[in-house]
Design an enzyme around this catalytic site. Sequence first.
Site, PDB file in Angstrom:
ATOM      1  N   HIS A   1       0.929  -1.298   0.476  1.00  0.00           N
ATOM      2  CA  HIS A   1       0.183  -0.250   0.121  1.00  0.00           C
ATOM      3  C   HIS A   1       0.982   1.438  -0.114  1.00  0.00           C
ATOM      4  O   HIS A   1       1.067   2.472  -0.588  1.00  0.00           O
ATOM      5  CB  HIS A   1      -0.700   0.040   1.727  1.00  0.00           C
ATOM      6  CG  HIS A   1      -1.840  -0.721   1.711  1.00  0.00           C
ATOM      7  ND1 HIS A   1      -1.046  -2.209   1.840  1.00  0.00           N
ATOM      8  CD2 HIS A   1      -2.823  -1.227   1.115  1.00  0.00           C
ATOM      9  CE1 HIS A   1      -2.099  -3.031   2.493  1.00  0.00           C
ATOM     10  NE2 HIS A   1      -3.213  -2.579   1.401  1.00  0.00           N
TER      11      HIS A   1
ATOM     12  N   GLU B   1      -3.462   3.076   1.560  1.00  0.00           N
ATOM     13  CA  GLU B   1      -3.275   3.423   0.036  1.00  0.00           C
ATOM     14  C   GLU B   1      -2.940   4.887   0.361  1.00  0.00           C
ATOM     15  O   GLU B   1      -2.134   6.232  -0.384  1.00  0.00           O
ATOM     16  CB  GLU B   1      -3.531   1.995  -1.148  1.00  0.00           C
ATOM     17  CG  GLU B   1      -2.502   3.685  -2.288  1.00  0.00           C
ATOM     18  CD  GLU B   1      -3.102   2.762  -3.680  1.00  0.00           C
ATOM     19  OE1 GLU B   1      -4.164   1.218  -3.695  1.00  0.00           O
ATOM     20  OE2 GLU B   1      -3.697   3.245  -4.665  1.00  0.00           O
TER      21      GLU B   1
END
Length: 809
Positions: free
Chosen positions: A73, A125
């Site tokens: 991420h 993310e």
Amino acid sequence: MRIVVSKNIGFCFGVRRALDMAERLAGARARVCTLGALIHNREVIARLAEKGVVTIERPEDAPEGACVLIRSHGVPPDVADRLRARGLEVVDATCPFVSRIHAIVREQHENGRTIAIYGEPGHPECAGVNGCCEYKAVFLRNPEDVRALDPGLPLCLVAQTTASAAGYEGICSAAASYMHDALVMDTLCSATKERQSEALRMSASCTKMLVIGDKCSSNTAQLSQVCKKGCDNVYSLAKVDELPLEKIHADDIIGIVSGASAPDAIIREVITRMSELDKTMAEGPVENEEVKAEASAATVEELVVTEPEAKPAVESEACCACACECEADEQAPAAVEPEADAASETEEAPAAKAESAESFAEAFEKTMVRIKNGQVLTGSVVQVNDGEVCVNIGYKSDGFIPRNEFSSDPDVKPEDIVKIGDKIDVEVIKVNDGEGNVLLSRKNVESKKIWDSLMQDDQITDKVFEGMGKEVVKGGLIATIDGIRAFVPASQLSTKYVENIGDFVGKPIHLKVIEVDKARKRIVASHKAVMLAEAEEARRQKWAELEIGSRVTGVVRRLTDFGAFVDIGGGIDGLVHVTDVAWGRVKHPKDVLSVNQEVEVIIRDVDIEKQRVSLGYKQLQPKPWTMADQKYPVGTIVEGKVVRIVPFGAFIALEPTIDGLIHISQVGVKRIAKVEDEINVGDIVRCKVLDVNVEAKRISLSRREALLDEHPEIVEELAAERAERDRANAERAEQRAAAEASRQQQQQERRTAERADRNDRPERRERGDRPRREENDYDLPPVQSVSTSMADIFAAAIGSSEATGDKEE
Ligand code: F3S
């Protein structure tokens, strides 16, 4: 029953890459932790924990000295900086798709644009992306959010990699029509799009869909939602035990898909179980022999079969396909709720919506480059990580250059060659590697360029190339010339026989191209040709440099009766004539020189036409006798060889040109009749230097002195002999003295008697007496002392005769 397995199954590229890095770190570092779970699969996380890779939830939880792995991420830059500030090692496994968004956001934020993110604000993310613009990003969830912005705002629009493509299209269309200056970036993950669109196609032709993945994996849940669009019977399962076997019938077409974090092992188990089930079902023909036969295959890829005929593509919904931490349930995440998209769509007139979508799609398509395998493109580097390079080639997804496709030199590190933003030429190896990734090769392009430039060079066979030995093959060596493979036959590796061709592997090697097959793109090269050319050039230069009277260093290569051949470099052997070997008389050069001896010589003459060089060795040596007094100081013990014996002594060779003389009196410790009694020609003797006369070139030596100096027992023996001799001499002298005294006394007495006799003679004459001698009357000789000396005997005899004479007189 028929079983259809998705081509896009198992770990996605980003997750597999992060797992590989974790495995490598586990073997190389003492303590490894990941910031957040690396993957939504408990078995995999547990297996990693067994290897020492633990999961931490906050950066502060990282133990001292640990190596912190950033999962796919990514994290905000300041988080990584805080970890590094603590002295922790940070290894970045951020998925290149995500890293690309970071790079875009950083650049556009610096350009003064407001960053707008289409995604879930709480998703890790998105948090990482927001950190790249100092957490000043605005989050958009539907087109309405766009219209709430200031239309004059310079905007940069990015999407979470796993966001809904349809939802993002709506956002982009709104931005294009409403904002005056909106920069729209396609940042959706192509792997996720591929996976979802394939699942959608499969679900339309399958009677039942099996979605493999962890329950808490949002991308798995998203995949289930996508499958439900085409199939009414969708079953999610995290392990093989959860297979709904009782609901499967012989006439079913079973589609198998998986989330991005589903391990191959579970997928393999599911496929195997399904194949076994198929076998046990009596009713219905076996439609998928291939899958059954391969059910026990080692890899999932081997089990993938061609999907059913694809139906028209349907836009998939967004999901968190990668290993995110979303605690999403079976429903789609809020950021990508279909309802939200639907709500926004209802606000637009259907015609306008269709027009907008079409124009967006067209515009989007127009910006896309069409690519095919083998095509060469120029792209810009968007990420360099762990030997892989991510390149934006203007296609709908970025391309990747695997480490082995970056350069033909395996030692080259991409990070040393390219940096983000660099433009590079790449060749498309695969438009789709099965996960929606475009595989690129920089190596091929470079090789082609080099090959073309090589082939354009008419003088190619005159040039020397810097190559690199790569591998041993039958009959020779494979080397590379600027990345181009070239074959070097064993006979062309050296001017000498090469015992081990492997010695050239991994080492630079100068090569000359001796043969080119343009059709087959083959080059034959020679190192021997380079060596010969270099030797000839060195030889030519050497001849030009030779100067009479100059000194050169060389190596004695050969000795003959008439001189020594000396290699003075450049392939030139000069001759030192035997008369120039030493100052003294030398029978053979070997008396002074030896083969392989390094010597300094003087060039006495050069004949370039005949290619002859006369050298002198002795000329650079000191004349022997000039240094003799320093070399052989008086009083020192030296060693030499008896070279000649004469009646008066022996000549000793101290060195080839200096002889010394041992006089016969100095040969032994005792007096000898001839030299050979002590030494012979060829003997090595030790002598003491008695005198050195440089002008007369004479050295007097004494073996006797050396023996006495070095052997005290001989001295003692001689001293004892001398003492005995002295004692005997003293005794004899004493005896002689006593005899002399006795003799003198007798003489005195005799003279006294004679004088008395003479005094009586006048009286006797007056009386007329004549001495009358009685018959047989005689004078007795004086008593002689005992002596062993002949001298005493002679003295006594002489004294007796004198007495007799006196009497006679
Ligand atoms: Fe990366 Fe897409 Fe997977 S963004 S982590 S490849 S789902």
